[in-house]
Design a protein around this motif. Structure first.
Motif, mmCIF file in Angstrom:
data_model
loop_
_atom_site.group_PDB
_atom_site.id
_atom_site.type_symbol
_atom_site.label_atom_id
_atom_site.label_comp_id
_atom_site.label_asym_id
_atom_site.label_seq_id
_atom_site.Cartn_x
_atom_site.Cartn_y
_atom_site.Cartn_z
ATOM 1 N N LYS A 1 10.055 0.293 5.665
ATOM 2 C CA LYS A 1 11.352 -0.211 5.228
ATOM 3 C C LYS A 1 11.513 -1.622 5.795
ATOM 4 C CE LYS A 1 15.856 1.826 4.620
ATOM 5 N NZ LYS A 1 16.714 2.940 5.004
ATOM 6 N N TRP A 2 11.912 -2.578 4.951
ATOM 7 C CA TRP A 2 12.019 -3.975 5.369
ATOM 8 C C TRP A 2 13.446 -4.474 5.217
ATOM 9 C CZ3 TRP A 2 8.164 -6.848 7.534
ATOM 10 C CH2 TRP A 2 6.895 -6.274 7.515
ATOM 11 N N LYS A 3 13.949 -5.096 6.276
ATOM 12 C CA LYS A 3 15.302 -5.652 6.268
ATOM 13 C C LYS A 3 15.459 -6.693 5.163
ATOM 14 C CE LYS A 3 19.435 -6.490 8.026
ATOM 15 N NZ LYS A 3 20.521 -5.716 7.446
ATOM 16 N N GLY A 4 14.453 -7.513 4.968
ATOM 17 C CA GLY A 4 14.515 -8.526 3.919
ATOM 18 C C GLY A 4 14.683 -7.913 2.535
ATOM 19 N N LEU A 5 13.999 -6.791 2.279
ATOM 20 C CA LEU A 5 14.158 -6.110 0.993
ATOM 21 C C LEU A 5 15.519 -5.444 0.899
ATOM 22 C CD1 LEU A 5 10.619 -4.558 0.400
ATOM 23 C CD2 LEU A 5 11.689 -6.470 -0.808
ATOM 24 N N MET A 6 16.021 -4.935 2.005
ATOM 25 C CA MET A 6 17.360 -4.341 2.006
ATOM 26 C C MET A 6 18.399 -5.408 1.660
ATOM 27 S SD MET A 6 16.777 -1.844 5.309
ATOM 28 C CE MET A 6 18.474 -1.719 5.727
ATOM 29 N N ASN A 7 18.271 -6.581 2.255
ATOM 30 C CA ASN A 7 19.191 -7.685 1.963
ATOM 31 C C ASN A 7 19.092 -8.104 0.499
ATOM 32 O OD1 ASN A 7 19.950 -7.679 4.660
ATOM 33 N ND2 ASN A 7 18.622 -9.392 5.204
ATOM 34 N N ARG A 8 17.873 -8.210 0.007
ATOM 35 C CA ARG A 8 17.652 -8.611 -1.385
ATOM 36 C C ARG A 8 18.301 -7.615 -2.335
ATOM 37 N NH1 ARG A 8 13.126 -11.394 -4.014
ATOM 38 N NH2 ARG A 8 13.455 -11.118 -6.228
ATOM 39 N N ARG A 9 18.071 -6.326 -2.094
ATOM 40 C CA ARG A 9 18.636 -5.299 -2.968
ATOM 41 C C ARG A 9 20.164 -5.277 -2.901
ATOM 42 N NH1 ARG A 9 14.312 -6.207 -4.938
ATOM 43 N NH2 ARG A 9 12.538 -4.947 -4.411
ATOM 44 N N VAL B 1 13.284 -0.531 -1.071
ATOM 45 C CA VAL B 1 13.350 -1.337 0.150
ATOM 46 C C VAL B 1 12.100 -1.183 1.025
ATOM 47 C CG1 VAL B 1 15.874 -1.416 0.197
ATOM 48 C CG2 VAL B 1 14.672 0.479 1.333
ATOM 49 N N TYR B 2 11.043 -0.656 0.439
ATOM 50 C CA TYR B 2 9.801 -0.417 1.179
ATOM 51 C C TYR B 2 8.687 -1.319 0.666
ATOM 52 C CZ TYR B 2 12.096 3.808 2.833
ATOM 53 O OH TYR B 2 12.975 4.679 3.416
ATOM 54 N N ALA B 3 7.864 -1.767 1.593
ATOM 55 C CA ALA B 3 6.637 -2.508 1.255
ATOM 56 C C ALA B 3 5.590 -2.098 2.270
ATOM 57 C CB ALA B 3 6.866 -4.009 1.301
ATOM 58 N N GLY B 4 4.421 -1.756 1.790
ATOM 59 C CA GLY B 4 3.365 -1.315 2.687
ATOM 60 C C GLY B 4 3.755 -0.062 3.449
ATOM 61 N N GLY B 5 4.600 0.779 2.840
ATOM 62 C CA GLY B 5 5.022 2.028 3.466
ATOM 63 C C GLY B 5 6.110 1.888 4.516
ATOM 64 N N ILE C 1 3.651 -9.748 2.826
ATOM 65 C CA ILE C 1 3.565 -8.615 3.750
ATOM 66 C C ILE C 1 2.594 -7.525 3.301
ATOM 67 C CG2 ILE C 1 5.821 -8.956 4.817
ATOM 68 C CD1 ILE C 1 6.972 -6.875 2.955
ATOM 69 N N VAL C 2 2.205 -7.530 2.038
ATOM 70 C CA VAL C 2 1.193 -6.576 1.583
ATOM 71 C C VAL C 2 -0.123 -7.267 1.230
ATOM 72 C CG1 VAL C 2 2.812 -4.786 0.873
ATOM 73 C CG2 VAL C 2 2.154 -6.528 -0.773
ATOM 74 N N GLY C 3 -0.269 -8.550 1.617
ATOM 75 C CA GLY C 3 -1.536 -9.249 1.485
ATOM 76 C C GLY C 3 -1.758 -10.024 0.199
#
Length: 162
Positions: free
Chosen positions: A142-150, A136-140, A42-44
């Motif tokens: 908030k991402w649900k996938g990162l929230m789930n991971r955390r 829980v942020y990527a590329g500025g 998601i950030v390339g």
């Protein structure tokens, strides 16, 4: 946390923090999700398998499960070796596994410089685990996938505190 991932993590208890963290991120039930062909995240960043990045990735190649497993093990050992140098207090294997999973995702340098590690080294174990939920942020965004991971990492981090 999915029942399959919970069972995999429970099955890894006793294998050490690296073993638990590797189970947390790898395979079809892991936090990363397995992709057999390289892609841009998601950030390339060019990524393959269970979140492996690096100049050794061959664009267009289809990686096997065996190759992905080997990359993940090697990456987790490298992350653990870097982060371990900065952990100055005793931890449980589940606390350390959660930190390794986190570092695998955000990078060793970000982990080493984080408030999470400062709190851990101050023996504020609950505070250190709580810090996971801030990332829980990527590329500025908030991402649900990162929230789930955390959420999963937090749960594993606090298993020993209950």
């Amino acid at each position: 946390m999915s029942p399959a991932l919970r069972n995999s993590i429970i099955g890894a208890l006793g294998t050490g923090a690296i073993g638990i963290a590797t189970v947390m991120v790898s395979g079809k039930t892991g936090l990363e999700g397995r992709e057999y062909t390289p892609y841009r995240d998601i950030v390339g960043v060019i990524t393959v398998c269970d979140g492996h990045t690096g100049s050794d990735i061959v664009w267009g190649k289809r990686y096997s499960d065996k190759e992905c497993d080997a990359l993940t093990r090697k990456d987790m050992q490298r992350i653990a070796a870097r982060v371990d140098l900065y952990i100055k207090v005793p931890t449980t294997e589940t606390q350390r596994a959660a930190i390794y999973s986190f570092a695998y995702n955000v990078g060793a340098t970000a982990t080493i410089n984080s408030t999470l590690l400062k709190k851990l080294n101050a023996k504020d174990y609950a505070g250190a685990c709580s810090e996971l939920k801030r990332w829980v942020y990527a590329g500025g965004k908030k991402w649900k996938g990162l929230m789930n991971r955390r959420d999963v990492e937090y749960e594993v981090c606090t298993w020993s505190q209950k």
